[in-house]
Design an enzyme around this catalytic site. Structure first.
Site, PDB file in Angstrom:
ATOM      1  N   GLU A  33       0.872  -1.165   0.000  1.00  0.00           N
ATOM      2  CA  GLU A  33       0.000   0.000   0.000  1.00  0.00           C
ATOM      3  C   GLU A  33       0.909   1.215   0.000  1.00  0.00           C
ATOM      4  OE1 GLU A  33      -3.010  -0.794   3.153  1.00  0.00           O
ATOM      5  OE2 GLU A  33      -3.024   1.385   3.099  1.00  0.00           O
ATOM      6  N   TYR A  83     -11.042  -3.851   3.277  1.00  0.00           N
ATOM      7  CA  TYR A  83     -10.096  -3.417   4.294  1.00  0.00           C
ATOM      8  C   TYR A  83     -10.894  -3.124   5.552  1.00  0.00           C
ATOM      9  CZ  TYR A  83      -6.152  -0.620   6.221  1.00  0.00           C
ATOM     10  OH  TYR A  83      -5.128  -0.114   6.993  1.00  0.00           O
ATOM     11  N   ASP A 143      -5.481  10.215   9.635  1.00  0.00           N
ATOM     12  CA  ASP A 143      -4.214   9.615  10.047  1.00  0.00           C
ATOM     13  C   ASP A 143      -3.710  10.191  11.358  1.00  0.00           C
ATOM     14  OD1 ASP A 143      -3.322   7.679   7.999  1.00  0.00           O
ATOM     15  OD2 ASP A 143      -3.632   9.392   6.668  1.00  0.00           O
TER      16      ASP A 143
END
Lengths: 407, 269
Positions: B49, B175, B60
């Site tokens: 990734e 995911y 994040d």
């Protein structure tokens, strides 16, 4: 191009104003945002909710506030008849409290106990901390370290009100970065936390919801000018960062074709230098949950904004403004830092009203066009907040000599 | 068969899960990042990734936020990210590469043009953190036409009512973001991961990879027992950050990848 019957019907059911708006958020937040949307739709239709909102605006915020005929500014400009909508007289000193009252009632209705918010100039932070105190909720405010430094009085106010102020040091440490950290907090505390967004931006339903709560400004102006002058205003002028005070003033008048509507962005040091004029100097993109005009480079990286006013220092703008810009209904212009500083002094000295630096942008643009307009032209400027918080910024901008050694 | 399908078929034959490794493209500079990317398969990464650096990575944590900042400062861009994939493809035509990032750079590039250019560079899949299914229609058809998988994120907040909505656009793999939070912070309890993977499998036949909060080989091994892949990002980027400017800038993160790979490969034995 087909002309619209109404500019007031947006957004569509997916939260879009034309191509703008929407819900561009991490999947973790989507279920919660859908809950906020459903809860707001139910609250909006509930007379008890509306009654409590109106009652708090009257009893706690102090509404309606005056539509004040500014005789001395009118004389100085030498043209249009200038009125100031006195949002500065609200409890906590700005329009921000209107929206916070609405959203805290919604958060309580949703059973949330912890409130987070981001703030630039601190006015939204103070308003959020205030309603959290009133309703006994835990309050966390994200604020850029740069803004903490230039808005210290508001930081103290938030702390006195019981809020925790979290400094944000990433990026330029201003409003954009505070919003990133607020989103990080929300995604990490999604079950018990309500994110109280302070402007007409973010994922749907926030742009529409904040607009609805702020529309009380324009609704009052409408009634007040009818009572004073017997007709609608000819023009409305308001400053735009995210754009909530402007949207609150503009929205009730969007379908009145005779009313010229002007939004004033912050041109900072100039449009060819550092500025915060997203519509004038940006292009469409996606950030913080919505598609709107953004200051960005060709790679889609978000640019740092600059304005002398912390409240306008943001590289984006509410999506409904982006749509009104493209549809041509509202004119968007910009005013530089130094022009806003001049207008700040002018309003203070002539009217005895210290305006927020944000609102000073609107006054500055009004000072340019009012002289060109006839004496029977009715112009309403939104005085979105008071300038107590900005005195140290102004002192720095003017230097000692202008203040006779007071600094 | 796409590169991702081939890879998962191969892993199934070996009865093991994938190690999915994440780095930010261009962090801390183009050359180091390229060397790290190119060295990943030999160290044991099954799927890579590659983060597309963005100024405002609001999903994040600090580790990846700082990585994006370093990359951008060193001239990182979407263009450079695609160039890195092109270079990688010169020596490796089998390891799938997934780009992960935020929507604005892709939107600025143009959805249709980006899909074609990314496919040409050798990209196999795309994860856009801030593009939920409700907004994905403007991108997914272009990706499909270019043969790029749209890999969706499901989270602890995606309940049984929402999962079908989330999975409606999905291809490649699913995911599972194992915590409600940002990257590189908390870790989920293994029992919660087991339950979530079982729940997702009731809704899809796609492989399920699990990420967020996996830092150590033993943890990766636990995840690899139940999931089709374990994704490790912040732990690798963190080792890189600690070694910037040293001769170990590439070897140290690759050593962690090797340990993680051993963990994942030993998981079902």
């Amino acid at each position: 191009m087909q002309s619209l019957n109404t500019y007031r019907a947006g957004p569509d059911e997916r939260g879009h104003f034309g191509i703008f708006g929407g819900r561009y958020v991490a999947e973790t937040l989507m279920p919660l945002i859908l809950q906020v949307e459903a809860a707001y739709a139910a609250a909006k239709a509930d007379p008890a909710f509306q009654a409590e909102f109106r009652s708090l605006l009257a009893q706690y915020v102090g509404r309606p506030n005056p539509l004040y005929f500014a005789r001395r500014l009118t004389e100085a400009f030498g043209g249009a008849k200038v009125f100031l909508k006195r949002e500065d007289l609200n409890h906590t000193g700005a329009h921000k409290i209107n929206n916070c009252i609405g959203q805290i009632l919604l958060a309580r209705r949703m059973g949330k106990q912890r409130i987070i918010a981001e703030t630039g100039a601190g006015q939204h932070g103070v308003a959020t901390a205030t309603v959290c105190a009133l309703f006994g909720m835990k309050c966390v405010i994200y604020m850029g370290a740069t803004d903490i430094e230039r808005q210290m009085p508001n930081v103290y106010r938030m702390k006195l009100l019981g809020a925790e102020v979290k400094p944000v040091t990433s990026g330029a440490a201003t409003l954009k970065d505070a919003m990133n950290d607020a989103l990080r907090d929300w995604v990490s505390n999604v079950s018990d936390t309500y994110y109280l967004i302070g402007t007409v931006a973010g994922p749907h339903p926030y742009p529409a919801m904040v607009r609805d709560f702020q529309s009380v400004i324009g609704e009052e102006v409408r009634a007040q000018i009818m009572a004073a002058e017997g007709r609608l205003p000819d023009s409305l002028v308001a400053c735009i960062g995210g754009g909530s005070n402007a949207m609150g003033l503009f929205h009730p008048f969007l379908d009145d074709k005779s009313v010229r509507i002007i939004g004033v962005e912050a041109a900072g040091h100039g449009l060819d230098k550092l500025h915060a004029a997203s519509l004038t100097g940006g292009k469409p993109g996606v950030l913080h949950g919505n598609r709107t005009y953004l200051l960005q480079d060709s790679d889609g990286q978000i640019a740092e904004a600059h304005s002398i006013s912390a409240g306008l220092d943001y590289p984006g703008i509410g999506p409904e403004h982006a749509w009104l810009h493209e549809s041509g209904r509202v004119e968007y212009v910009s005013v530089k830092d130094d022009e806003a500083v001049v207008a700040f002094q002018q309003c203070t000295r002539l009217e005895g009203i210290i305006p927020a630096l944000e609102s000073s942008h609107a006054i500055a643009y009004a000072s340019k066009i009012a002289p060109t307009l006839p004496k029977d032209h009715l112009m309403v400027i939104n005085l979105s907040g008071r300038g107590d918080k900005d005195v140290s910024t102004i002192a720095k901008a003017l230097g000692d000599e202008h203040l006779g050694g007071l600094v | 068969m796409s590169r991702l399908e081939q890879r998962f078929a191969k892993l199934k034959a070996e009865n093991r899960a994938a190690l999915v490794t994440f780095i930010t493209a261009g962090d801390p500079d183009r050359a180091t990042s390229q060397a790290l990317l190119d060295g990943m398969p030999a160290a044991g990464a099954d799927i890579i990734e590659l983060g597309m650096p963005f100024t405002d990575p609001m999903a994040d944590g600090p580790v990846i936020e700082l990585a994006a900042g370093r990359a951008l400062k060193a001239g990182g861009s979407l263009k450079q990210t695609l160039e890195m994939v092109e270079v990688f493809r010169k020596t490796d035509s089998e390891t799938p590469i997934i780009l992960m990032g935020y929507y604005n750079p892709v939107y600025a590039w143009g959805a249709e043009k980006f899909s074609a250019d990314a496919a040409r560079a050798g990209v196999d899949g795309l994860i856009i953190v801030d593009l939920p299914p409700e907004e994905a229609d403007e991108l997914v058809p272009h990706l499909r036409r270019s043969g790029i998988d749209f890999i969706v994120l499901t989270t602890p907040t995606s309940d049984d009512a929402r999962l079908p909505v989330v999975l409606s656009n999905a291809s490649g793999f699913v995911y599972y973001v194992s915590i409600a939070g940002i990257t590189g912070t908390a870790s989920a309890a293994q029992s919660a991961i087991d339950d979530a993977v079982a729940r997702i499998r009731r809704h899809t036949d796609l492989p399920v990879c699990v990420g967020f909060g996996i830092k150590a080989p033993a943890q990766a091994a636990q995840v690899a027992r139940v999931a089709d892949g374990a994704v490790v990002g912040s732990a690798i980027v963190s080792v890189l950050a600690d070694n910037i400017g040293k001769p170990s800038a590439v070897s140290a993160p690759l050593a962690l990848v090797k340990d993680l790979a051993e963990g994942v490969r030993g998981a079902r034995k």
